[in-house]
Design a protein around this motif. Structure first.
Motif, PDB file in Angstrom:
ATOM      1  N   UNK A 197      -8.752  18.780   1.933  1.00  0.00           N
ATOM      2  CA  UNK A 197      -7.598  17.885   1.913  1.00  0.00           C
ATOM      3  C   UNK A 197      -8.091  16.441   1.856  1.00  0.00           C
ATOM      4  N   UNK A 198      -7.528  15.671   0.934  1.00  0.00           N
ATOM      5  CA  UNK A 198      -7.901  14.276   0.771  1.00  0.00           C
ATOM      6  C   UNK A 198      -6.673  13.397   0.904  1.00  0.00           C
ATOM      7  N   UNK A 199      -6.849  12.222   1.509  1.00  0.00           N
ATOM      8  CA  UNK A 199      -5.790  11.212   1.588  1.00  0.00           C
ATOM      9  C   UNK A 199      -6.352   9.913   1.037  1.00  0.00           C
TER      10      UNK A 199
ATOM     11  N   UNK B 288       0.836  -1.205   0.000  1.00  0.00           N
ATOM     12  CA  UNK B 288       0.000   0.000   0.000  1.00  0.00           C
ATOM     13  C   UNK B 288       0.872   1.256   0.000  1.00  0.00           C
ATOM     14  N   UNK B 289       0.371   2.277  -0.686  1.00  0.00           N
ATOM     15  CA  UNK B 289       0.979   3.602  -0.672  1.00  0.00           C
ATOM     16  C   UNK B 289      -0.129   4.629  -0.498  1.00  0.00           C
ATOM     17  N   UNK B 290       0.178   5.674   0.287  1.00  0.00           N
ATOM     18  CA  UNK B 290      -0.796   6.737   0.500  1.00  0.00           C
ATOM     19  C   UNK B 290      -0.368   7.983  -0.252  1.00  0.00           C
ATOM     20  N   UNK B 291      -1.335   8.671  -0.835  1.00  0.00           N
ATOM     21  CA  UNK B 291      -1.075   9.973  -1.452  1.00  0.00           C
ATOM     22  C   UNK B 291      -2.031  10.971  -0.838  1.00  0.00           C
ATOM     23  N   UNK B 292      -1.549  12.200  -0.592  1.00  0.00           N
ATOM     24  CA  UNK B 292      -2.367  13.241   0.025  1.00  0.00           C
ATOM     25  C   UNK B 292      -2.260  14.500  -0.817  1.00  0.00           C
ATOM     26  N   UNK B 293      -3.348  15.184  -0.978  1.00  0.00           N
ATOM     27  CA  UNK B 293      -3.362  16.388  -1.814  1.00  0.00           C
ATOM     28  C   UNK B 293      -4.562  17.239  -1.423  1.00  0.00           C
ATOM     29  N   UNK B 294      -4.493  18.510  -1.820  1.00  0.00           N
ATOM     30  CA  UNK B 294      -5.629  19.415  -1.650  1.00  0.00           C
ATOM     31  C   UNK B 294      -6.290  19.604  -3.000  1.00  0.00           C
ATOM     32  N   UNK B 295      -7.606  19.856  -2.927  1.00  0.00           N
ATOM     33  CA  UNK B 295      -8.392  20.016  -4.146  1.00  0.00           C
ATOM     34  C   UNK B 295      -9.461  21.060  -3.887  1.00  0.00           C
ATOM     35  N   UNK B 296     -10.059  21.619  -4.923  1.00  0.00           N
ATOM     36  CA  UNK B 296     -11.158  22.567  -4.728  1.00  0.00           C
ATOM     37  C   UNK B 296     -12.284  21.930  -3.923  1.00  0.00           C
ATOM     38  N   UNK B 297     -12.912  22.701  -3.072  1.00  0.00           N
ATOM     39  CA  UNK B 297     -13.930  22.195  -2.165  1.00  0.00           C
ATOM     40  C   UNK B 297     -15.079  21.512  -2.910  1.00  0.00           C
TER      41      UNK B 297
END
Length: 817
Positions: free
Chosen positions: A777-779, A726-735
């Motif tokens: 923010x999404x993970x 498993x690998x996790x990625x985290x980023x922000x995106x428009x609401x």
């Protein structure tokens, strides 16, 4: 009903092993539910004599006993029972014995006092289903004798009796059936009350094996010429006591009484207690036990009144509305009008066919009894029993119809038994009232038997088969039906008897029709039933709502069909959706205080374009409630609903930018790229109108669109042989950017090593302190796996980088870390 093979052998010499007997009875139509055993086959359980008994020094409810177990040294036993006295013989389980239920007996201390075994009740030894206190053994029992010598093992059959065969509700009835199928002659019980070992002490009834004259004293089987009369014993006179019936026109009651004086009521002998225990009854006293014995031996319910407690004379009469009756179970009942009672001058002494009264019951002080044996109208007994909720072994038999011709026979047998057990003198007069119903006569055509069964059976074989089941040929085509087979009323019943005796397995099979292919309607029904089963398995409750609805209930779901002549405004249209009906059900459940309301319905809807089959789901309230483990309460949310839909359909969902009413947020449900339904959360305004304090969620499916797309057969996937990474990625995106678009972008890469994508964290900050207020923010967790090898860290990282590079093409996404 339980049948004892030892008891059965009093009537017929049956040496068949239990499995073969079960096969024979099944062929006869008797369903054998189980084959069990009774008796003692436990080692280290012996007879013990109680030598002394003292109070336990540390427990008020315990005693300390010294017992003789046949050895030179008395044993000390701590006991909690109170029904014994010094000198009694009781079963003693020695250390090392293993009682039923894998209960191992060991020496030990009870409240500080040493105990070297355990004195046992009948229930603990599985000798009875109910027992109070220790099992008191016969005084002649020798200490040290293994208990299995006193209670040899016997076989019990548990039978399921069909309502049309009340003659099977006795050992005589079952023996009669075995005789019909084996040809073995029936025997009558010995004049000696105690059954002899090995089945001796009995003699044949007659050459044909019929039980028509089971007793040497009473021949109560009237022929066509003597219907309605009673043939008395040679030493007993029949007195027509018409005063016993309040209604002389009552043609459905036949009542007899016989007085027995000078009896002594006491405990029953061990053999009788054992017989009753074998069929599940607890011994009471020798008189009551004798009547119960006859009930299971001959199938005739009896009742004994204490003659000293009768005020005036007994009469059979209808009860008045609300008349009080105190039954033997200690409860007082208000009788319905018309129910039949046996009453004296002070009121009802018994409810006919159901139960005796407590005020006239037999006790230890009873010295004179009136023995009742009767036939009552089955419908009348059933009505009284069902109305009062009062059931007994007697009512069970009377409701189904006992043998009216066995009334006097059973009375004579019971008198014989009571005189042996309790002493006394029986009256030489049998008082009777009413008439026995006449025997049926049914005509039979031999050619019709052959035509219906498809067997070439000779006339003689047909006649022999009917004679073996107890029927009498009157010459020509007429057959006389005995009282114990009153369910035989027509020619088809006689043909069924021939088929049973000859053997149904001998009837040749024939194809009566051809197989037809499955229709689309069958497939639609099976599909809907499978959905019902799966939703019920997920904890949803099926609802049924009305087809006619008000106009307001159709406006949010397109066109509807208006009725030309409605019953009222609230039933003016045919429903065009199942959702409004479920929402109304939710409102009613909320009004009743329901905490969790998961509902579904499968039904038809109607639109101007035609009819359709739909499935609707509606839920609100608590998904799980607080419990002792500290789990907090949590309401149903949209993800619970979507998870259930995913489990049910395997479909994908697509968010709707403009959700239809009554939804505030909704998704389309897509299977193979085609829409099969809609799901979502209701608008807050609609939720408030329902009175709900938690979100209300709903979904509706078009089954005609779903069924062709559903997989025909379930598929399985083998367990992975190699570990995933498993690998996790985290980023922000428009609401306002849906997560579904991000997921679709990842999936569009068709990354061969990517197994699953899961959102595990979502964060927003309306104040804008940690991230901008218009961002979220999404993970996301990415799981990679290869079916044929273990992936290296480099392979997993390369795949992750390819996914991140693809997502970076959207400038609105900003990666963290």
């Amino acid at each position: 009903m339980k049948i004892s093979l030892n008891w059965l052998r009093d009537f017929i010499d049956c040496t068949l092993p239990a499995p073969e007997l079960e096969t024979l009875l099944r062929r006869a139509g008797l369903e054998v539910a189980s084959i069990g055993g009774r008796g003692v086959s436990i080692d280290k359980v012996v007879v013990a004599e109680i030598l002394e008994s003292t109070q336990h020094p540390n427990a008020d409810r315990l005693s300390v006993c010294k017992v003789n177990d046949g050895t030179a040294h008395p044993r000390q036993i701590v006991c909690g029972a109170k029904n014994y006295k010094v000198g009694d013989k009781v079963p003693l389980a020695l250390p090392g014995a293993v009682l039923p239920g894998d209960f191992k007996i060991k020496p030990g201390k009870l409240r500080g006092v040493e105990s070297e075994g355990m004195m046992c009740s009948a229930k603990e030894l599985r000798l009875a289903e109910d027992a109070q206190g220790l099992l008191i053994l016969p005084p002649a029992s020798v200490p040290g004798t293994p208990l299995k010598e006193l209670f040899p093992a016997e076989t019990l059959l548990e039978l399921e009796i069909t309502p049309n065969r009340p003659d099977w509700l006795s050992h005589l009835g079952v023996a009669r059936e075995i005789a019909a199928f084996t040809g073995a002659p029936l025997k009558k019980p010995s004049s000696r009350v105690k059954p002899q070992e090995g089945g001796t002490g009995v003699s044949p009834v007659n050459e044909t094996g019929s039980a028509a004259q089971m007793s040497t004293d009473v021949a109560n089987q009237p022929s066509a010429h003597t219907a309605g009369t009673v043939m008395p014993p040679s030493s007993v006179a029949v007195e027509q006591a018409s005063h016993l019936l309040a209604d002389p026109s009552d043609k459905t009651t036949f009542y007899t009484l016989r007085k027995i004086s000078g009896i002594k009521v006491g405990p029953s002998p061990q053999w009788l207690a054992d017989r009753l225990a074998a069929v599940g009854l607890r011994p009471i006293n020798n008189v009551v036990d004798a009547t119960n014995y006859i009930l299971f031996e001959l199938g005739q319910p009896l009742h004994a009144f204490d003659a000293a407690k009768i005020s005036g004379s007994l009469r059979v009469r209808p009860a008045t509305e609300g008349e009080n009756f105190q039954a033997l179970d200690g409860k007082t009942y208000q009788l319905p009008a018309g129910s039949l009672v046996i009453a004296d001058g002070s009121g009802p002494a018994a409810l006919a066919g159901v139960m005796g009264g407590e005020s006239t019951g037999v006790t230890e002080s009873t010295t004179e009894i009136l023995l009742e044996s009767a036939y009552f109208d089955p419908a009348r007994v059933r009505r009284a029993s069902r109305t009062l909720g009062l059931f007994s072994d007697s009512s069970y038999r009377f409701e189904r119809g006992i043998d009216p011709e066995g009334v006097a026979t059973a009375s004579a047998r019971a008198v014989e038994l009571i005189l042996e057990l309790a002493g006394g003198t029986a009256s030489e007069t049998l008082q009777t009232a009413g008439e026995l119903p006449p025997r049926h006569q049914v005509a039979l055509r031999h050619a019709r038997v052959r035509s219906l069964l498809g067997l070439e059976i000779p006339d003689s074989e047909i006649d022999t088969a009917l004679t073996r089941v107890g029927l009498k040929n009157l010459g020509g085509s007429k057959w006389e039906i005995p009282g114990y087979r009153r369910e035989i009323t027509r020619e088809a019943d006689l043909i069924e008897e021939v088929a049973r005796v000859v053997g149904i397995e001998k009837i040749p099979s024939r194809t009566a029709g051809t197989f037809s292919p499955g229709a689309d309607a069958d497939a639609a029904y099976d599909f809907a039933m499978e959905l019902r089963r799966r939703l019920a398995g997920m904890g949803f409750h099926e609802a049924r709502t009305g087809t006619l609805v008000p106009n307001a209930g159709t406006q949010d779901f397109g066109g509807s069909v208006e009725l030309k002549n409605p019953f009222g405004d609230d039933q003016s249209r045919l429903r065009n959706s199942l959702v409004p009906g479920l929402l109304a059900a939710i409102r009613r459940n909320i009004d009743q205080g329901a905490k969790s309301i998961p509902l579904f319905e499968v039904g038809r809807i109607f639109t101007p374009a035609g009819e359709g089959e739909r499935l609707a789901i509606a839920v609100t309230g608590e998904r799980n409630t607080p419990d002792w483990r500290g789990e907090p309460a949590r309401p149903w949310d949209i993800f619970d609903l979507l998870g259930a839909i995913k489990n049910l359909t395997g479909a994908e969902t697509q968010p709707l930018a403009n959700p239809p009413a009554p939804f505030g947020a909704a998704v389309e449900i897509l299977l193979s790229g085609k829409k099969i339904g809609t799901a979502g959360q209701l608008h807050p305004g609609t939720t408030r109108e329902l009175g709900a304090t938690h979100p209300v969620l709903a979904a509706e499916f078009d089954l005609s669109a779903w069924r062709p797309l559903a997989p025909r057969n379930a598929t399985t996937t083998p367990l992975a042989k190699f570990p995933g990474s498993a690998r996790d990625i985290a980023f922000t995106a428009p609401l306002l950017l849906p997560y579904g678009e991000v997921r679709a972008a990842i999936a569009s890469l068709n990354e061969p090593l990517l197994e699953s994508i899961a959102l595990f964290d979502l964060f927003t900050d309306p104040k804008g302190e940690k991230i901008p207020a218009d961002k979220k923010s999404l993970a996301v967790s990415l799981v990679f796996r290869s079916p044929d090898r273990t992936l290296t860290a480099e392979e997993v990282q390369a795949a992750t980088d390819r996914i991140k590079s693809h997502l970076r093409k959207n400038p609105a996404l900003e990666f963290r870390g």
